[in-house]
Design a protein around this motif. Structure first.
Motif, mmCIF file in Angstrom:
data_model
loop_
_atom_site.group_PDB
_atom_site.id
_atom_site.type_symbol
_atom_site.label_atom_id
_atom_site.label_comp_id
_atom_site.label_asym_id
_atom_site.label_seq_id
_atom_site.Cartn_x
_atom_site.Cartn_y
_atom_site.Cartn_z
ATOM 1 N N PRO A 1 0.913 -1.197 0.072
ATOM 2 C CA PRO A 1 -0.056 -0.089 -0.081
ATOM 3 C C PRO A 1 0.924 1.435 -0.026
ATOM 4 N N VAL A 2 0.452 2.377 -0.709
ATOM 5 C CA VAL A 2 1.160 3.401 -0.866
ATOM 6 C C VAL A 2 1.160 4.123 0.710
ATOM 7 N N ASP A 3 0.019 4.020 1.252
ATOM 8 C CA ASP A 3 -0.152 5.034 2.668
ATOM 9 C C ASP A 3 0.581 4.380 3.813
ATOM 10 N N LEU A 4 1.685 3.504 3.502
ATOM 11 C CA LEU A 4 2.455 3.033 4.857
ATOM 12 C C LEU A 4 3.547 4.009 5.299
ATOM 13 N N THR A 5 3.900 3.685 6.454
ATOM 14 C CA THR A 5 5.050 4.759 6.917
ATOM 15 C C THR A 5 6.163 3.976 6.519
ATOM 16 N N PRO A 6 7.532 4.746 6.740
ATOM 17 C CA PRO A 6 8.557 4.455 6.129
ATOM 18 C C PRO A 6 8.765 2.765 6.892
ATOM 19 N N GLU A 7 8.517 2.971 8.248
ATOM 20 C CA GLU A 7 8.891 1.876 9.265
ATOM 21 C C GLU A 7 8.137 0.557 8.756
ATOM 22 N N GLN A 8 6.602 0.725 8.284
ATOM 23 C CA GLN A 8 5.833 -0.186 8.132
ATOM 24 C C GLN A 8 6.265 -0.772 6.614
ATOM 25 N N ARG A 9 6.526 0.171 5.884
ATOM 26 C CA ARG A 9 7.062 -0.388 4.622
ATOM 27 C C ARG A 9 8.243 -1.270 4.627
ATOM 28 N N THR A 10 9.084 -1.046 5.557
ATOM 29 C CA THR A 10 10.350 -1.922 5.715
ATOM 30 C C THR A 10 9.995 -3.116 6.393
ATOM 31 N N GLN A 11 8.958 -3.144 7.219
ATOM 32 C CA GLN A 11 8.536 -4.498 7.855
ATOM 33 C C GLN A 11 7.900 -5.344 6.834
ATOM 34 N N ARG A 12 6.896 -4.724 6.096
ATOM 35 C CA ARG A 12 6.303 -5.582 5.052
ATOM 36 C C ARG A 12 7.034 -6.034 3.863
ATOM 37 N N GLN A 13 8.313 -5.249 3.559
ATOM 38 C CA GLN A 13 9.277 -5.585 2.690
ATOM 39 C C GLN A 13 10.009 -6.978 3.068
ATOM 40 N N GLN A 14 10.458 -6.741 4.327
ATOM 41 C CA GLN A 14 11.071 -7.786 5.063
ATOM 42 C C GLN A 14 10.159 -8.965 5.004
ATOM 43 N N HIS A 15 8.989 -9.221 5.264
ATOM 44 C CA HIS A 15 8.222 -10.055 5.347
ATOM 45 C C HIS A 15 8.027 -10.695 3.953
ATOM 46 N N GLN A 16 8.064 -9.934 3.016
ATOM 47 C CA GLN A 16 7.682 -10.408 1.466
ATOM 48 C C GLN A 16 9.181 -11.192 1.075
ATOM 49 N N ASP A 17 10.171 -10.477 1.424
ATOM 50 C CA ASP A 17 11.546 -11.127 1.187
ATOM 51 C C ASP A 17 11.427 -12.528 1.696
ATOM 52 N N LEU A 18 11.088 -12.560 3.228
ATOM 53 C CA LEU A 18 11.209 -13.752 3.822
ATOM 54 C C LEU A 18 10.570 -14.860 2.976
ATOM 55 N N ASP A 19 9.227 -14.475 2.767
ATOM 56 C CA ASP A 19 8.289 -15.387 2.022
ATOM 57 C C ASP A 19 8.765 -15.693 0.873
ATOM 58 N N LYS A 20 9.587 -14.966 0.002
ATOM 59 C CA LYS A 20 10.126 -15.432 -1.227
ATOM 60 C C LYS A 20 11.111 -16.565 -1.045
ATOM 61 N N LYS A 21 12.097 -16.238 0.003
ATOM 62 C CA LYS A 21 13.084 -16.974 0.475
ATOM 63 C C LYS A 21 12.504 -18.344 0.828
ATOM 64 N N HIS A 22 11.500 -18.322 1.366
ATOM 65 C CA HIS A 22 10.967 -19.619 1.938
ATOM 66 C C HIS A 22 9.721 -20.300 1.319
ATOM 67 N N ALA A 23 9.635 -19.817 -0.030
ATOM 68 C CA ALA A 23 8.672 -20.264 -0.942
ATOM 69 C C ALA A 23 8.336 -21.861 -1.134
ATOM 70 N N LYS A 24 9.461 -22.406 -1.114
ATOM 71 C CA LYS A 24 9.358 -23.875 -1.260
ATOM 72 C C LYS A 24 9.004 -24.758 -0.131
ATOM 73 N N TRP A 25 8.746 -23.957 1.165
ATOM 74 C CA TRP A 25 8.302 -24.553 2.445
ATOM 75 C C TRP A 25 6.996 -24.070 2.464
ATOM 76 N N ASN A 26 6.416 -23.171 1.751
ATOM 77 C CA ASN A 26 5.229 -22.430 2.262
ATOM 78 C C ASN A 26 3.804 -23.738 1.914
ATOM 79 N N LEU A 27 3.184 -23.790 2.833
ATOM 80 C CA LEU A 27 2.019 -24.847 2.872
ATOM 81 C C LEU A 27 0.683 -24.315 3.232
ATOM 82 N N SER A 28 -0.239 -25.091 2.719
ATOM 83 C CA SER A 28 -1.727 -24.893 2.760
ATOM 84 C C SER A 28 -2.260 -26.237 3.479
ATOM 85 N N GLY A 29 -3.318 -26.060 4.562
ATOM 86 C CA GLY A 29 -3.710 -27.314 5.179
ATOM 87 C C GLY A 29 -4.024 -27.087 6.544
ATOM 88 N N TYR A 30 -4.390 -28.222 7.079
ATOM 89 C CA TYR A 30 -4.916 -28.289 8.362
ATOM 90 C C TYR A 30 -3.695 -28.002 9.586
#
Length: 299
Positions: free
Chosen positions: A149-178
């Motif tokens: 989102p464009v209305d994020l604070t710089p701190e929020q943007r940094t955190q969100r970007q970090q989460h996305q980078d980790l999700d990309k790094k761990h994409a092969k272990w991403n699961l759905s299910g119970y």
């Protein structure tokens, strides 16, 4: 007259002798029966009564019929980011810190994709932000990334970007299910949560829930209040966790107490089999430990 009388007496004595002999013979046959008849007759024997027997007390260390899927020494057959997961003190440990955050990721057991089974292990969470659980009947799902989102604070943007980078790094272990959920604050521990699914929390702690196609989940029964169930969980200590997946019925047990049950008959979401995995997520310094992991397949 005298001779006739003697003859008559002989006949009389002979008949008396015969009568005595017959009486003795009959007596030898009748008397035991009479004696027996005088004794009390035992009541008729009834078939053995059905005995109600209490089951044996729970023995978490009984491994008869179970297969150990973690050897306590190595990550053999387990697949996860080694920057997050390692073996320590005979346990699979997931670790995260502000300097080296784990994000949300799993370590997956690659030994099989069990369908009907019982799974038991011990878990201990350290750190107030620790959040994890056990994935089962799960499958790989590529993570989705939305523009920030464009209305994020710089701190929020940094955190969100970090989460996305980790999700990309761990994409092969991403699961759905119970998932049998487990968090340090025990807000969600014991519930049945569906990871990466629009259903989310399906059976909250203390609930027996059923699902059907094109309907909202239905509450079938209560096992107790959430707080009553929470009293059986030991924060910061080892807890015995057991999952039973048998057909459409999924049961979560902690320290010998049923926490939640789901009867899942919605074919859009229900899964008949899939991988088993351990999850870690949460902020701050945290560790999630798992040991004594055993699996028993059911018919």
């Amino acid at each position: 007259m005298a001779l006739g009388l003697r003859s008559q007496n002989r006949v009389t004595r002979g008949m008396s002798l015969v009568s005595a002999i017959v009486s003795a013979a009959l007596g030898s046959w009748i008397c035991p029966a009479q004696v027996s008849a005088q004794q009390p007759t035992p009541p008729p024997r009834r078939p053995p009564a059905f005995h109600f027997v209490q089951p044996e007390p729970i023995n978490f260390d009984d491994h008869d019929g179970w297969t150990q899927i973690f050897d306590g020494k190595t990550l053999k057959d387990w697949d996860g980011d080694t920057d997050v997961w390692h073996v320590e003190d005979s346990a699979i440990v997931g670790e995260s810190s502000p300097e080296h955050p784990s994000g949300t990721t799993n370590i997956i057991w690659r030994g099989d994709e069990p369908a009907n089974f019982e799974l038991k292990l011990e878990m201990k969470l350290e750190g107030n932000g620790a959040n994890g659980g056990v994935q089962y009947r799960s499958f790989h799902l590529e993570p989705k990334f939305e523009p920030l989102p464009v209305d994020l604070t710089p701190e929020q943007r940094t955190q969100r970007q970090q989460h996305q980078d980790l999700d990309k790094k761990h994409a092969k272990w991403n699961l759905s299910g119970y998932q049998a959920d487990f968090d340090y604050d025990n807000k969600y521990t014991g519930q049945l949560y569906e990871q990466s699914s629009p259903r989310g929390i399906i059976a909250w702690r203390g609930q027996v829930v059923a699902t059907e196609p094109n309907k909202k989940p239905t509450l079938l029964a209560l096992l107790g209040t959430s707080d009553e169930m929470k009293a059986f969980i030991k924060p910061g200590e080892w807890n015995q966790v057991e999952i039973i997946a048998d057909g459409n019925m999924l049961t979560h047990i902690i320290n010998g107490h049923i926490m939640s049950v789901l009867v899942d008959t919605d074919p859009k979401f229900s899964q008949a089999k899939g991988v088993v995995a351990l999850e870690i997520e949460g902020p701050g310094n945290l560790k999630i430990r798992h040991r004594n992991i055993w699996l028993k397949k059911l018919p």
